[in-house]
Design a protein around this motif. Structure first.
Motif, PDB file in Angstrom:
ATOM      1  N   SER A  37      42.392 -21.205  -3.631  1.00  0.00           N
ATOM      2  CA  SER A  37      42.756 -20.145  -3.452  1.00  0.00           C
ATOM      3  C   SER A  37      44.025 -19.276  -3.263  1.00  0.00           C
ATOM      4  CB  SER A  37      42.290 -19.733  -1.540  1.00  0.00           C
ATOM      5  OG  SER A  37      41.310 -20.470  -1.083  1.00  0.00           O
ATOM      6  N   HIS A  75      43.809 -16.865  -5.924  1.00  0.00           N
ATOM      7  CA  HIS A  75      43.389 -15.323  -5.469  1.00  0.00           C
ATOM      8  C   HIS A  75      44.220 -14.200  -4.071  1.00  0.00           C
ATOM      9  CE1 HIS A  75      39.930 -12.557  -2.504  1.00  0.00           C
ATOM     10  NE2 HIS A  75      40.160 -12.704  -3.704  1.00  0.00           N
ATOM     11  N   ASP A 115      46.814 -12.951  -5.869  1.00  0.00           N
ATOM     12  CA  ASP A 115      46.067 -11.490  -7.029  1.00  0.00           C
ATOM     13  C   ASP A 115      46.297 -10.582  -5.731  1.00  0.00           C
ATOM     14  OD1 ASP A 115      45.985 -12.736  -9.638  1.00  0.00           O
ATOM     15  OD2 ASP A 115      43.863 -12.963  -9.664  1.00  0.00           O
ATOM     16  N   GLU A 116      45.445 -10.878  -4.696  1.00  0.00           N
ATOM     17  CA  GLU A 116      45.592 -10.014  -3.922  1.00  0.00           C
ATOM     18  C   GLU A 116      46.535  -8.993  -3.490  1.00  0.00           C
ATOM     19  OE1 GLU A 116      42.151  -8.571  -2.058  1.00  0.00           O
ATOM     20  OE2 GLU A 116      41.699  -9.358  -4.111  1.00  0.00           O
ATOM     21  N   ASP A 119      42.673 -13.444   2.409  1.00  0.00           N
ATOM     22  CA  ASP A 119      42.320 -13.217   1.110  1.00  0.00           C
ATOM     23  C   ASP A 119      43.031 -14.572   1.216  1.00  0.00           C
ATOM     24  OD1 ASP A 119      44.241 -11.062   0.881  1.00  0.00           O
ATOM     25  OD2 ASP A 119      46.572 -11.530   1.436  1.00  0.00           O
ATOM     26  N   ALA A 174      39.986 -17.108  -0.136  1.00  0.00           N
ATOM     27  CA  ALA A 174      39.273 -17.039  -1.124  1.00  0.00           C
ATOM     28  C   ALA A 174      38.942 -17.489  -2.072  1.00  0.00           C
ATOM     29  CB  ALA A 174      38.723 -15.934  -1.044  1.00  0.00           C
ATOM     30  N   ASP A 206      38.800 -20.449  -5.527  1.00  0.00           N
ATOM     31  CA  ASP A 206      38.175 -19.747  -6.706  1.00  0.00           C
ATOM     32  C   ASP A 206      36.822 -20.609  -6.931  1.00  0.00           C
ATOM     33  OD1 ASP A 206      38.782 -18.591  -9.640  1.00  0.00           O
ATOM     34  OD2 ASP A 206      37.732 -20.288 -10.095  1.00  0.00           O
TER      35      ASP A 206
END
Lengths: 798, 228, 174
Positions: free
Chosen positions: A67, A70, A73-74, A309, A311, A313
């Motif tokens: 995760s 992600h 990124d978030e 956040d 999550a 991939d």
């Protein structure tokens, strides 16, 4: 052959059943194994659950790791969404005033070592743009805060912070406007902010485009962190699959007695492992989903994340879902190669064969060779991540393979010693495999961490900029764009009156240029222009006599630069102050009687060469682009002195920038990688402790009867406790030695690769300490079970 | 209540595991150097009686005196110390520490008592010689036969020069020839060293090596020699 | 096997005629070897002479005269002594022991005590043999072992019987 053979077999089934196809046999045996794993009574369930929980822990960690991209990124997406939309590349470019534009200034501060970020905002019109996360523009004197900041403001004992942010809290910032749940953030409405007092006009939020790419050196670091953290997890999963293996072997022996062949037993064992692994996947997913809800509550070393956040991939999820059961089956089949399951019992043929050294040495050597072939990397080369990751994996896995041989070789030489030591060493001599397996995780984790820390230490110079500031002369530096005639004096007075402050230097600073027209190739002579009273100016230059109204030209200590100063500071001639397009430039004549003096290094580490002026010589209010600057020294023995200084700064000007002077300033990206390593290493070591504990308890339970006998003839608990300790300590100690040696070798190689000298040979000490506490932890946790098993019930078996 | 001159005596022992009574008013005594067989059918409470007498478990009620000291009021540590220094044990199986060599197994009780390793292993070898197993000293229990293993266990029980040896079905896992040999070596050694032996067995031929026998039935020990 | 003690024991439940005694004896103990009536007659006269039984009455209803015997106090004591006295351990003892166990049951005495006394005696004998065995040479050992194995078999029978006393009581004295 004989007559007997030709006799018809009586009353057999008319058609013997056809042997099932290969695939069908596989399915049947796997199914049988799954039935054993699921329906093996209480013992069977405990074993399956142990495996499943072990695998589950690993899977949860893997999912968390999956995760991370992600999450990052978030976080950076939200970070960008609340940044202003730049209208040009120039950092000073302001938007055109309109109905929706907003004047704002950053008003960030620090409170008890936590940084608080905030902005003062003033709307230009009726429809101001608002940053993400808040519903409406805060009215003057009102403040919108992040939930974490609200909690601090609301809790008692934080009067100093409330004094600094004396605004009415009218709302909270929602998740969309925050990078992480623990972030301290605020927006304050203002009706006094102007461009002149430092306000910056913005037209909207949301910075498009990618973030800055990581430097190649950081990429190497990041790869290493991933490898170092995930390799032990893989080893842990492999270990968890073998929980309870001895008992399973005995059950398979019973199956051999009723006629299964060796291949079938292997497939049945694979089926059992498969069931445990699949159950582990489910448990791991459940753990991950449950743990995710509490992600916001947990804040380890300033890192926290919103549940949304985390999550994983999707591709990585598929990989985990396939790799974990496959690993389970392969590990089981490999483990069973060294065991011959006969109908009447289990024969281990691993020991007589002895462990060979040569092929175990191949992997780490190959790993180092990969690095060698890859060559060196510098700041500007493009890094290919695969050789780096591959080399590191080869070295680390190689160490894990080297360990069983080494444990066997070392333990085989141990003789004598006190009873607990003897019990432990003899036990390890008889079967060191289980111990080595559990320890290999520690080895890989520690070796990787040692190597990483060496790499960190070597890169220290790059990321830890030595600022050259001298905190012994001043601890704070402030600058404000509010400039009044008496601004410097006022600021000095306010700071002097602050509790805990011992000394203040205050000036108004601007830049002076030589007037004239310049082509694109020419550089306009520029020098700094500092307004301060005589006492202050004496701190900045070697000035012998000074009265209000005096002016000076200060030459830098580097004489070669003196000419550049004189190019602008021509005595008796005009100098110019640029207004950056806001009105006509200001012209001022440098008095011909200005004396030339030599500059000193000020507490901020800077030389104030250029033009030094007392307030009587110029009205500082007229200077365009000027800033009020002060340097403050505090008495560190006064509690909260720093907080009082910050409160004073906020009172003088909420937009005042206050910088804490440290000798070392840390690069933020570097800090976050180090934080990640610490979080991960802690989790990994705990995971390994769990697996060691499980195998320790399993071993103890199998020796229930023997323990009872030892109790019968009066063995002290302490004696057995120590033997349990040694049994853990010896392999872990050997593992740590291997880890440190391997880690140092890997670290040195990595340092060579990034062309840095090795800076820290002794960085492994804290990790070795962590390994030692692991031994203690496992021993302490297994003692209650040992005490319970040492009751005489084990003798009642008649 | 306690027969005169007895080394170890128990009176009116009661012990229950859950609702089932294992001992229900059992009495027992043994004199120094005496070999007493405790007989009785399976589940009669023989082993429980032995465990109580040896201080491994504490009875629910009743008294056990060893050399004038009351066992039931001793702390666990005191009873452990007593077992280390005064008692020896031989069980049916699974009693040797599998990872230690035979000599180390025999030396173990002495070393638990604080004897130095060299001295303990020297004494251990002497006893193993006496029990005719000195040739397997360096082997591990897994590599020797059942009879040899049991002799090693007997040597271990005797080596720490105890006053009482508790033997729970010591020949239970052996064939009759090996069983006889182990019994002969055990009782000979015990008699010549004036060691009392409490021998739990259900085999008459094993019990025949005793001086006296006591039958346990339904948790009650009947000392027939004294009863008739 | 002592026929005298057995017949005495049978009389404990009440006076009987000689023929009656023979029939009961055959039924309970004489499975394959019925008692000869003459033996009953001679045994009774010996018991009469020793004062262990007395003649309770004589009946002559048309046939030969039939004496009815009853046990005396001395007779009861004699039975008790016999029952508690263990037999000398020797092979093929079970018929005597069986008789003793059944008689003990019939006369309301403890059959378990009979068996325990016998067990103890067997063990004493085994102890003596074991002791001889360990002192003697190989020949002694082999001879002693033969006896020991037989005695052990007896002991096993004793244990088995002890475990089945309850069952036996239902058959013998319902």
């Amino acid at each position: 052959m004989t007559l007997l053979d030709q006799k018809r077999t009586p009353a057999g089934p008319a058609h013997p059943p056809e042997p099932p196809s290969r695939a069908a046999a596989w399915l049947r045996d796997l199914g049988l194994g799954i039935r054993f794993a699921a329906g093996g009574g209480r013992e069977g369930w405990i074993r399956t659950l142990l495996t499943a929980v072990g695998v589950g822990l690993g899977v949860a960690l893997l999912l968390t790791a999956a995760s991370v991209p992600h999450m990052l990124d978030e976080r950076s997406a939200r970070d960008q969404a609340r940044s202003e939309s730049k209208i040009s590349e120039s950092p000073d470019a302001s938007a055109k005033k309109s109905d929706s534009t907003v004047l704002r200034i950053e008003a960030s501060t620090e409170y008890h070592d936590r940084s608080i970020t905030g902005f003062l905002m003033r709307a230009d019109g009726d429809h101001p743009v608002i940053p993400p996360g808040i519903d409406s523009f805060p009215a003057p004197g009102e403040m919108v805060v992040s939930p974490a900041l609200k909690k601090i403001l609301d809790s008692p004992g934080n009067e100093l912070l409330r004094e600094r942010l004396p605004y009415e809290v009218t709302g909270t910032i929602s998740d969309a406007g925050l990078r992480s749940p623990g972030e301290l953030w605020f927006y304050v409405g203002s009706d006094t902010l102007t461009s002149a007092s430092g306000g910056h006009r913005i037209a909207g939020y949301g910075k498009p485009g990618p973030t800055d790419p990581l430097s190649p050196l950081l990429i190497v670091l990041t790869i290493m962190v991933c490898v170092v953290l995930l390799a032990p997890v893989a080893i842990f999963i492999a270990t968890a699959v073998r929980f309870g293996g001895d008992r399973r072997d005995r059950r398979l022996a019973a199956l051999r007695l009723v006629g299964t062949d060796i291949r079938m037993t292997r497939r049945i064992a694979a089926g059992e492992a498969l069931f445990g692994a699949v159950l582990g996947l489910v448990i791991g997913l459940a753990m991950f989903l449950t743990g995710r809800r509490f992600a916001g509550l947990v804040e380890i070393w300033d890192v926290s994340a919103f549940p949304a956040d985390l999550a994983p991939d999707a591709r990585l999820c598929v990989l985990i879902a396939l790799a974990v059961p496959l690993t389970a089956v392969l590990v089981t089949l490999a483990a069973m190669r060294s065991v011959v399951i006969e109908p009447l019992g289990v024969v281990r043929n691993g020991r007589d064969r002895g462990r060979r050294l040569w092929w175990r040495l191949l992997l780490p050597v190959a790993g180092l060779a990969v690095f060698g072939l890859g060559g060196r990397i510098d700041e500007y080369s493009v890094v290919n991540p695969y050789p780096v990751a591959g080399g590191a994996v080869l070295v680390l896995v190689g160490l894990a393979l080297l360990l069983p041989w080494l444990v066997e070789a070392c333990v085989g030489r141990l003789r004598g010693g006190p009873v607990p030591w003897q019990l432990a060493t003899r036990r390890l001599q008889l079967s060191s495999g289980a111990a080595s397996r559990a320890v290999s995780g520690v080895t890989v984790a520690v070796a990787g961490a040692v190597a990483l820390q060496m790499l960190f230490a070597a890169m220290n110079d790059d990321f830890n900029r030595i600022t050259g500031q001298d905190p012994s002369r001043a601890q704070f530096y402030s600058h404000s764009e509010i400039v009044r005639g008496d601004a410097a004096l006022h600021t000095i007075k306010e700071f002097r009156a602050t509790k805990g402050v011992t000394q203040v230097i205050g000036t108004v600073e601007a830049y002076a240029t030589k007037p004239g027209k310049y082509t694109d190739d020419e550089i306009q002579p520029t020098t700094s222009f500092t307004v301060g009273d005589c006492a202050t100016l004496r701190e900045l230059a070697r000035i012998t006599s000074c009265r209000d109204g005096d002016t000076f030209v200060s030459h830098p200590q580097d004489k070669g630069q003196a000419g550049w100063v004189d190019a602008t500071a021509r005595k008796g001639k005009v100098i110019e102050f640029d207004t950056y397009g806001r009105g006509k430039p200001l012209h001022w004549t440098l008095p011909a009687g200005s004396r030339t003096v030599e500059a000193r290094t000020d507490p901020y580490g800077e030389e104030h060469s250029g033009i030094l002026v007392t307030p009587g010589a110029i009205d500082a209010r007229t200077l365009p682009g000027a800033e009020t600057v002060s340097q403050i020294r505090i008495d560190e023995n006064v509690p909260d002195a720093a907080e009082y200084v910050r409160n004073t700064a906020a009172r003088i000007d909420p937009g005042m920038r206050l910088v804490t002077l440290n000798s070392v300033e840390r690069d933020r990206q570097y800090a976050s990688i180090q934080t990640g390593l610490q979080v991960g290493a802690t989790a990994t070591l705990l995971l390994i402790a769990a697996s060691m504990l499980v195998s320790q308890l399993e071993q103890l339970r199998e020796r229930k009867r023997l323990l009872s006998v030892l109790v019968a003839f009066g063995t002290r608990r302490v004696t057995l406790g120590w033997s349990v300790l040694w049994q853990t300590a010896i392999p872990v100690a050997i593992g740590l030695v291997v880890a440190v040696a391997g880690g140092l070798a890997l670290g040195a190689t990595l340092c060579w690769m990034v062309s840095k000298p090795v800076a820290g040979w002794w960085l492994f000490l804290p990790l070795a300490g962590a390994g030692a506490s692991l031994i203690l932890l496992v021993t302490l946790l297994s003692l209650p079970v040992l005490w319970r098993l040492m009751r005489p019930d084990g003798l009642r078996s008649e | 209540m306690i027969p005169a001159g007895s080394l170890l005596a128990a009176h009116d022992l009661r012990k229950a595991y859950g609702p089932t009574p294992a001992l229900d008013g059992a009495s027992f005594s043994v004199h120094p150097g005496e070999v007493v067989a405790v007989m009785g059918p399976s589940g009669s409470g023989k082993s429980t009686l032995l465990h109580c007498l040896a201080g491994i478990i504490t009875p629910d009620s009743g008294s056990i005196t060893y050399a004038g000291r009351e066992l039931s009021t001793m702390s666990d540590a005191e009873r452990s110390a007593l077992r280390r220094s005064e008692f020896g044990f031989v069980f049916q199986f699974g009693q040797l520490v599998p990872e230690l060599t035979c000599v180390e197994n025999v030396a173990l009780p002495m070393r638990l008592n604080g004897t130095r390793r060299k001295a303990a292993e020297r004494i251990a070898l002497e006893w193993m010689e006496r029990l005719e197993v000195d040739d397997i000293g360096a082997k591990r229990p897994g590599e020797v036969s059942g009879g040899q293993g049991q002799r090693v266990a007997v040597a271990r029980a005797l080596a720490a020069s105890p006053k009482v040896i508790f033997a729970d079905e010591p020949t239970g896992a052996l064939d009759s020839l090996n069983g006889e040999r182990v019994m002969q070596l055990l009782t000979d050694a015990a008699r010549s060293s004036n060691v009392a032996v409490v021998l739990v067995t259900h085999e008459a031929r094993v019990a025949a090596y005793s001086d006296r026998d006591v039958t346990v039935r339904d948790g009650r020990a009947r000392d027939l020699e004294h009863a008739v | 096997m002592s026929i005298g003690h057995t017949l005495l024991g049978l009389l404990e439940s009440g006076p009987r005629h000689g023929y009656d005694l023979k029939r009961t004896f055959d039924e309970k103990f004489g499975h394959d070897r019925p008692l000869h009536y003459g033996q009953v007659y001679s045994t009774m006269s010996r018991l009469l002479k020793n004062g262990l039984v007395e003649v309770d009455g004589v009946e002559t209803d048309g046939g030969p005269e039939r004496k009815r015997y009853a046990i005396t106090d001395a007779g009861i004591t004699d039975v008790a002594t016999w029952l508690t006295q263990p037999e000398k351990p020797e092979p093929y003892l079970q018929s005597t022991l069986y008789t003793k166990v059944v008689l003990a049951m019939l006369t309301g005495r403890s059959a378990a005590d009979v068996l325990d006394a016998q067990r103890s005696e067997h063990l004493r004998m085994m102890r003596i043999l074991t002791d001889r065995k360990r002192r003697g040479d190989l020949a002694d050992q082999l001879i002693c072992d033969h006896a020991l194995f037989h005695l052990e078999a007896d002991l096993r029978w004793l244990e088995l019987t002890a475990a089945r006393l309850g069952q036996l009581a239902k058959v013998v004295a319902p």
